[in-house]
Write a protein that holds these residues in place. Structure first.
Motif, short mmCIF file in Angstrom:
data_model
loop_
_atom_site.label_atom_id
_atom_site.label_comp_id
_atom_site.label_asym_id
_atom_site.label_seq_id
_atom_site.Cartn_x
_atom_site.Cartn_y
_atom_site.Cartn_z
N UNK A 511 -12.61 -5.33 6.89
CA UNK A 511 -11.42 -5.02 7.69
C UNK A 511 -10.37 -4.35 6.83
N UNK A 512 -10.18 -4.89 5.61
CA UNK A 512 -9.18 -4.34 4.70
C UNK A 512 -9.53 -2.90 4.34
N UNK A 513 -10.83 -2.64 4.14
CA UNK A 513 -11.26 -1.30 3.76
C UNK A 513 -10.92 -0.29 4.85
N UNK A 514 -11.03 -0.74 6.11
CA UNK A 514 -10.71 0.16 7.23
C UNK A 514 -9.23 0.51 7.23
N UNK A 515 -8.40 -0.45 6.74
CA UNK A 515 -6.96 -0.22 6.76
C UNK A 515 -6.50 0.75 5.67
N UNK A 516 -7.27 0.86 4.61
CA UNK A 516 -6.86 1.72 3.51
C UNK A 516 -7.24 3.17 3.80
N UNK A 517 -6.44 4.10 3.33
CA UNK A 517 -6.78 5.50 3.47
C UNK A 517 -8.05 5.79 2.67
N UNK A 518 -8.79 6.79 3.13
CA UNK A 518 -10.06 7.09 2.48
C UNK A 518 -9.87 7.37 0.99
N UNK A 519 -10.68 6.75 0.18
CA UNK A 519 -10.66 6.99 -1.25
C UNK A 519 -9.52 6.32 -2.00
N UNK A 520 -8.71 5.48 -1.31
CA UNK A 520 -7.57 4.87 -2.01
C UNK A 520 -7.72 3.36 -1.97
N UNK A 521 -8.63 2.85 -2.73
CA UNK A 521 -8.86 1.42 -2.83
C UNK A 521 -8.64 0.96 -4.26
N UNK A 522 -8.47 -0.34 -4.42
CA UNK A 522 -8.41 -0.92 -5.76
C UNK A 522 -7.34 -0.35 -6.65
N UNK A 523 -7.77 0.12 -7.83
CA UNK A 523 -6.82 0.55 -8.85
C UNK A 523 -6.05 1.80 -8.43
N UNK A 524 -6.67 2.65 -7.60
CA UNK A 524 -5.96 3.86 -7.16
C UNK A 524 -4.73 3.49 -6.33
N UNK A 525 -4.89 2.51 -5.43
CA UNK A 525 -3.75 2.07 -4.61
C UNK A 525 -2.66 1.47 -5.49
N UNK A 526 -3.06 0.64 -6.46
CA UNK A 526 -2.08 0.02 -7.35
C UNK A 526 -1.36 1.08 -8.18
N UNK A 527 -2.08 2.09 -8.63
CA UNK A 527 -1.48 3.14 -9.44
C UNK A 527 -0.42 3.91 -8.63
N UNK A 528 -0.76 4.24 -7.39
CA UNK A 528 0.19 4.96 -6.54
C UNK A 528 1.44 4.12 -6.25
N UNK A 529 1.22 2.84 -5.98
CA UNK A 529 2.35 1.95 -5.72
C UNK A 529 3.22 1.79 -6.95
N UNK A 530 2.59 1.70 -8.12
CA UNK A 530 3.34 1.55 -9.37
C UNK A 530 4.24 2.77 -9.60
N UNK A 566 0.94 -4.94 -14.79
CA UNK A 566 -0.20 -5.82 -14.52
C UNK A 566 -0.10 -6.46 -13.14
N UNK A 567 0.80 -5.99 -12.29
CA UNK A 567 0.99 -6.57 -10.96
C UNK A 567 -0.10 -6.09 -10.01
N UNK A 568 -0.40 -6.92 -9.01
CA UNK A 568 -1.39 -6.56 -7.99
C UNK A 568 -0.78 -5.57 -7.00
N UNK A 569 -1.66 -4.93 -6.22
CA UNK A 569 -1.18 -3.98 -5.21
C UNK A 569 -0.29 -4.68 -4.20
N UNK A 570 -0.65 -5.91 -3.82
CA UNK A 570 0.15 -6.66 -2.85
C UNK A 570 1.56 -6.91 -3.38
N UNK A 571 1.65 -7.31 -4.64
CA UNK A 571 2.96 -7.57 -5.24
C UNK A 571 3.77 -6.28 -5.37
N UNK A 572 3.11 -5.20 -5.75
CA UNK A 572 3.80 -3.91 -5.86
C UNK A 572 4.30 -3.43 -4.50
N UNK A 573 3.54 -3.69 -3.45
CA UNK A 573 3.99 -3.32 -2.11
C UNK A 573 5.27 -4.07 -1.74
#
Length: 583
Positions: A511-530, A566-573
């Motif tokens: 379900x979570x994967x469906x919510x993320x934009x294509x190709x933006x999972x894991x470390x890529x999402x955290x990097x963009x948020x950072x 070192x923060x998670x994507x959730x925390x960065x959001x």
């Protein structure tokens, strides 16, 4: 538009609200603090008072400071019913209050972002500032200072809170009078309306706390497999590990308790509350999504999923409030100030356990619509939560049956009154690997004490089994016996659902994967948020003249957790959301 709202129909006011209005008039002071139990009607009281002051020309402007953006709209809608136009859309970038408005609604985060603009608006006219849930002025070290700077010179201030609060001596909240309470300071209300009084007036529902234990198994950092019961965990570290394991959605504890709440909702709908609903309170977004999948798997109905950083969260809350959905799974968003009167059940599946949060969250299910409604809170049988529930039970049972003894104020001044340290937090158990958990009914709370099922308790049959109807209809022993009898049926139901579906975690991750934009999972999402967080810190630094390092430090205090690197994507959001509120 007239700046003199029509007088309200005082017949609509509850007795406590009329008494509070009289107390306010008698005090005739610049500051007034009202402590009223969640669900009692603080908003109505405040708006009637505001209308009175506007009509008498004691004030010419009303400014409401609320904890969240969602509550801005809720306040504005409520004010409109009293002929008061409050603009809920004003940003810090705007200048004067628009013509024709009686005032506006803002948030504590916005006030902290630009206190000077709010000071200018509030001093331009004689203003009443309503500080909703005033304890939020202590959420960040800068928030209290900003509130003081913005509203120090206004004509009148009305502070509201859902529960008495304590603070550290160095973190005083402005405009609040304190008395010394050991090493802490206790707020002194000018008018107080407690849960006991509200229950006696049928303003709130009585609460039944149903505690569930179970055995948790995990592997520690040394590779040893450890098993412990939630009820008899022993040390704090073992308790924390057992609690964390129980809350894992892939284990057996979570689905068992959700099934128990679902059964309770069904009964309520069949016996007088056709729109009854339940709330599942999660610690973070990942768990919330997994819990939502558990609900769907067990009930066949997809629940509302309400996340704090979802731009559509407010609309989802409003939709759930008026819908027929059975359950909503939420993270923080629905813990305070949100009005969902049809919610009568709460599943406590979070590691949060401060008294303020507990009281506010339980307050979501106690708002009464009739004299024959009750609320049920399903919670882990762990010491911190049982202590908080027992304190509420002691208050509640003054109406039903006075307890044989009550704790002294010194006993209640527990460290639980302050946010727990990281070493005590269930999510902060280093190096553990969760294996499995199960659940079983432990006890109900009555008169502040645990009541378990007994072989000598009266058998519950026929019409007596009004499944947790009004407390007092069944004895505490009968209620406990009934819940214990239902445990085996719940276990069979959960087992059957588990055989028919794959692991919950896998489904939730899909379900979570469906919510993320294509190709933006894991470390890529955290990097963009950072990157976003760093840019917003730069903008805030430029606007306020505060060094970057200091802004980062303030951000970590306001949204606790590790450094951004070192923060998670959730925390960065959440940090990005906080910064956007300040700009």
């Amino acid at each position: 538009m007239s700046l003199a709202p029509a007088a309200p129909h005082h017949a609509r006011l509850r007795l406590w609200q009329r008494q509070a209005l009289a107390a306010y008039d008698e005090a005739n002071a610049a500051d007034f603090l009202v402590t009223a139990t969640p669900g009692a009607g603080k908003t109505t009281f405040a708006l009637v008072l505001a209308g009175n002051l506007l009509r008498r020309r004691v004030v010419d402007r009303v400014i409401v400071v609320a904890p969240t953006d969602h509550l801005r709209t809720q306040w504005a809608d409520a004010a409109a019913e009293f002929g008061i136009f409050l603009d809920p859309t004003m940003s810090n970038a705007q200048g004067p209050v628009r013509d024709g408005a009686h005032g506006y609604v803002t948030t504590y985060a916005q006030v902290a972002g630009r206190p000077a603009i709010h000071a200018a608006r509030s001093r331009r006219k004689k203003s009443l500032v309503i500080l909703d849930e005033i304890h939020h002025a202590g959420d960040g070290l800068s928030w209290g200072d900003a509130v003081a700077e913005a509203f120090d010179e206004v004509h009148r201030r009305l502070s509201l809170t859902g529960t008495p609060f304590r603070t550290k001596s160095e973190e005083r909240i402005p405009f609040v009078t304190y008395e010394v309470d050991g090493d802490l300071l206790r707020s002194q209300a000018d008018f107080a309306y407690g849960y006991r009084q509200a229950l006696g007036d049928h303003v709130v529902r009585p609460v039944v706390f149903a505690a569930y234990t179970g055995v948790s198994r995990w592997r520690n950092s040394a590779g040893e497999v450890i098993a412990a019961s939630l009820t008899d965990a022993g040390t704090k570290s073992v308790e924390a590990a057992a609690w964390k394991t129980a809350l894992d959605p892939s284990g057996g504890w979570v689905p068992h308790v959700i099934a128990a709440m679902d059964e309770r909702i069904t009964h309520l709908r069949e016996t007088g509350m056709p729109d009854a609903a339940g709330l599942v309170l999660a610690s973070d977004q990942e768990d919330a999504r997994a819990y939502a999948e558990v609900v769907r798997r067990l009930t066949g109905e997809k629940p509302a999923l309400i996340l704090s950083d979802d731009p559509k969260a407010s609309k989802k809350i409003e939709a759930f409030r008026v819908s027929d959905q059975r359950m909503a799974v939420c993270v923080r968003m629905i813990s305070e100030g949100v009005d969902v009167p049809r919610a009568a059940c709460l599943a406590w599946m979070t590691s949060y356990r401060t008294p303020l949060f507990f009281s506010q969250a339980v307050g979501r299910v106690v708002r009464a619509r009739g004299k024959h409604e009750s609320a049920t809170v399903f919670l882990p049988a762990v010491r911190p939560l049982l202590a908080l529930a027992a304190e509420m039970e002691i208050d509640r049972n003054f109406v039903m049956m006075p307890p044989t003894s009550t704790a002294s104020d010194d006993d209640l001044a527990d460290p639980l009154d302050m946010p727990q340290g990281p070493e005590d937090h269930p999510d902060a158990v280093p190096g553990m690997e969760i294996l499995e958990s199960d659940a079983s009914f432990a006890h109900v709370l009555h008169s502040g004490k645990a009541v378990t099922a007994s072989e000598h308790s009266s058998e519950v049959t026929g019409d007596e089994a009004d499944y947790l109807g009004l407390p007092g209809l069944l004895s505490p022993e009968q209620t406990a016996s009934l819940l214990a009898q239902r445990d085996s049926d719940l276990r069979r139901r959960v087992d059957a659902a588990s055989r028919d579906h794959g692991p919950v975690r896998q489904a939730a991750q899909a379900t979570r994967a469906e919510d993320l934009a294509a190709g933006q999972a894991g470390w890529r999402a955290a990097k963009a948020l950072r990157t976003d967080v760093n840019q917003l810190v730069g903008q805030l630094s430029a606007r306020t003249g505060t060094p970057h390092a200091q802004v980062h430090a303030q951000l970590r205090r306001a949204v606790p957790g590790p450094a951004s690197a070192s923060a998670s994507a959730d925390l960065l959001e959440r940090r990005r959301e906080h910064l956007m509120g300040l700009l």
